[in-house]
Design an enzyme around this catalytic site. Structure first.
Site, short mmCIF file in Angstrom:
data_model
loop_
_atom_site.label_atom_id
_atom_site.label_comp_id
_atom_site.label_asym_id
_atom_site.label_seq_id
_atom_site.Cartn_x
_atom_site.Cartn_y
_atom_site.Cartn_z
N SER B 143 0.86 -1.19 0.00
CA SER B 143 0.00 0.00 0.00
C SER B 143 0.89 1.23 0.00
CB SER B 143 -0.86 0.01 1.26
OG SER B 143 -1.40 1.30 1.49
N TYR B 157 -0.92 -1.38 10.49
CA TYR B 157 -1.12 -1.40 9.04
C TYR B 157 0.06 -0.74 8.32
CZ TYR B 157 -3.42 -0.93 4.52
OH TYR B 157 -3.72 -1.03 3.19
#
Lengths: 263, 250
Positions: B143, B157
């Site tokens: 990401s 994350y």
């Protein structure tokens, strides 16, 4: 989705000449569907020859769409000459590939060739790139391309400097990668996407290199081979086609893993 | 014209492909010629598609990984493409409230699963090169939060997505010796259940994206097909950013 990687009917300009990566990119772009590739260089080039007759016939067809324009892009006069000549021939260009790479001791010369020339040339060609995103009605070539594309080529020396003195070459290669990001952020408002490709060790001569040298060189590359024409053509095709439209400022490292390891 | 981007005859596995980016990738792999695509997900697919076999397993545990791999081993002798896409953000909380559970949920699925799933598929991946003389491709979906920070306090994350990029580098150097190429993609804002804001407020989201729109199936499929096909054979251990320019801006 079926035309995701298509370059059909695009017009491309390639700088940096025909030696090195130039011949691979020029031939490859035509093979992938580009209508005309203009190659800007001081030197004229000789179309590549091969032994196989069928292969030669195909190459001859390809070279009909590769057009040399004689100019020195390291000078303002040369860039102006190039712009004027292409403007008279084409209403727009879709793809600009800056692949000028020059290695020497002289700092000023190297920076001028590797950094100043591609940056100033890109600025000069902005109007023709902008025109590609909104071609005038009535032009003979229709294009589905929504974005003009700028693709800058650099080498892994711009990521990891080699253990030899080449300050200018390494710095200019790192510089062009950073300039790409600036172009990306500034030009996206004109629907122009800038991205870059860093190449590792490639076999840039159409002929085989010395097998002993090849073994020595390839041992250092995790992929255990040199890069070849398909590798660079595929990377440019990905970025230049619809597939790469979301790659704004993206940097592809095309080096078989060589920049990932130390030593 | 030489088709550098064909996936004709390939067998592929996608994790987390029941919705969002994984679903886009699954459809793209079929479209570009994969013979069979397996989707391993803890969720039921939004819509079942022909040419796709759905395996319902929780890949955040090694038991779940082993069960999923066994089911594919029963049907296939080899795998050509593995897309480690399954991921979770596992909640955003202030620094003092961020809990071990949040951390472990994120790190397990985002980093542990790609490592151990690839390890369990290792032999089947090596057969792609042995049988067909072409590199097997492992693509880890990270990401842009693994590169730059957004406003969310999802510590696990961000850290796990950054960790996945370095894991990708190390796996690539090791696995290329056996004909397996590993790379990562960092997508930006694509509409999905995980990025509900991009899904529900595409115009507001687009204001922060230089290219002025959220990601589309073509954008992510283009990147995956580039790396998965012969076209991407010389890209190794790399991070391909597909974000419309978001990570380039301050």
């Amino acid at each position: 989705m079926s035309t995701l990687f298509s370059l059909d009917n695009r017009i491309a300009l390639l700088t940096g000449g025909f030696t090195g990566y130039g011949w691979m990119i020029a031939e490859g772009l035509v093979e992938q569907g580009v209508a005309r590739v203009y190659v800007a260089d001081k030197e004229a080039f000789t179309p590549r020859t091969v032994i196989d007759e069928e292969e030669q016939a195909k190459l001859n067809d390809i070279y009909k769409n590769i057009i040399h324009i004689e100019c020195d892009i390291t000078t303002e006069e040369g860039r102006e000459k190039l712009f004027c000549e292409i403007s008279t021939l084409e209403p727009f260009i879709n793809i600009l590939v800056n692949s000028s790479l020059y290695n020497a001791e002289d700092w000023d010369q190297v920076i001028k060739y590797n950094l100043e020339a591609p940056i100033k040339l890109t600025e000069k060609f902005l109007p023709l790139l902008k025109a590609s995103t909104n071609p005038d009605e009535g032009t003979s070539i229709s294009t589905e391309q929504l974005y003009g594309k700028i693709i800058n080529i650099s080498t892994v020396d711009g990521i990891n400097p080699p253990q030899i003195s080449n300050f200018a070459f390494s710095s200019s290669n790192a510089g062009i990668n950073h300039a790409t990001k600036s172009f990306a952020v500034q030009y996206i408002r004109h629907k122009i996407v800038a991205s870059s490709i860093t190449v590792g060790l490639f076999n840039t001569t159409p002929n085989e290199v010395n097998p002993a040298n090849r073994l020595q060189v390839t041992q250092r590359i995790p992929a255990k081979r040199l890069g070849h024409k398909d590798d660079i053509v595929a990377a440019i095709t990905y970025l230049a086609s619809r597939a790469g439209d979301y790659c704004v400022g993206t940097h592809i490292v095309l080096d078989g893993g060589v920049s990932e390891i130390r030593g | 014209m030489k088709n550098l981007f064909s996936l004709e005859g390939r067998v592929a596995v996608v994790t987390g492909g029941s919705s969002g980016i994984g679903e886009m990738i699954t459809r793209g792999l079929v479209k570009f010629g994969c013979t069979r695509v397996y989707n391993i997900s803890v969720h039921d697919p939004l819509q079942e598609r022909t040419s796709v076999t759905y395996i319902k397993e929780d890949l955040s545990t090694l038991d779940g990984i082993d069960r999923a791999v066994s089911q594919i081993e029963e049907k296939e002798t080899h795998i050509d493409i593995l897309v480690n896409n399954a991921g979770r953000s596992a909640g955003a909380k202030s620094f003092t409230e961020y809990a071990e559970e949040n951390w472990e949920t994120a790190v397990d699925i985002n980093m542990k699963t790609p490592l151990f799933l690839t390890q369990r598929f290792y032999k089947m991946l090596t057969k792609s090169y042995k049988q067909n003389n072409r590199l097997a491709k492992v693509i880890n979906i990270s990401s842009i939060n693994g590169l730059t920070l957004d406003q969310d306090h999802s510590y696990g994350y961000h850290a796990s997505k950054a960790g996945l990029l370095h894991l990708t580098r190390q796996m690539s150097i090791e696995l290329i010796k056996d004909g397996i190429s590993v790379n990562a993609i960092c997508p930006g804002a694509f509409p999905s259940n995980m990025n509900q804001y991009a899904r529900d407020y595409p115009y507001e989201t687009a204001k922060y994206i230089p290219v002025g729109r959220t990601g589309t199936p073509e954008d992510i499929v283009g990147a995956v097909v580039y790396l998965a096909s012969q076209a991407g054979d010389y890209v190794l251990g790399s991070t391909l950013i597909v974000d419309g320019g978001v990570s380039n801006t301050r």
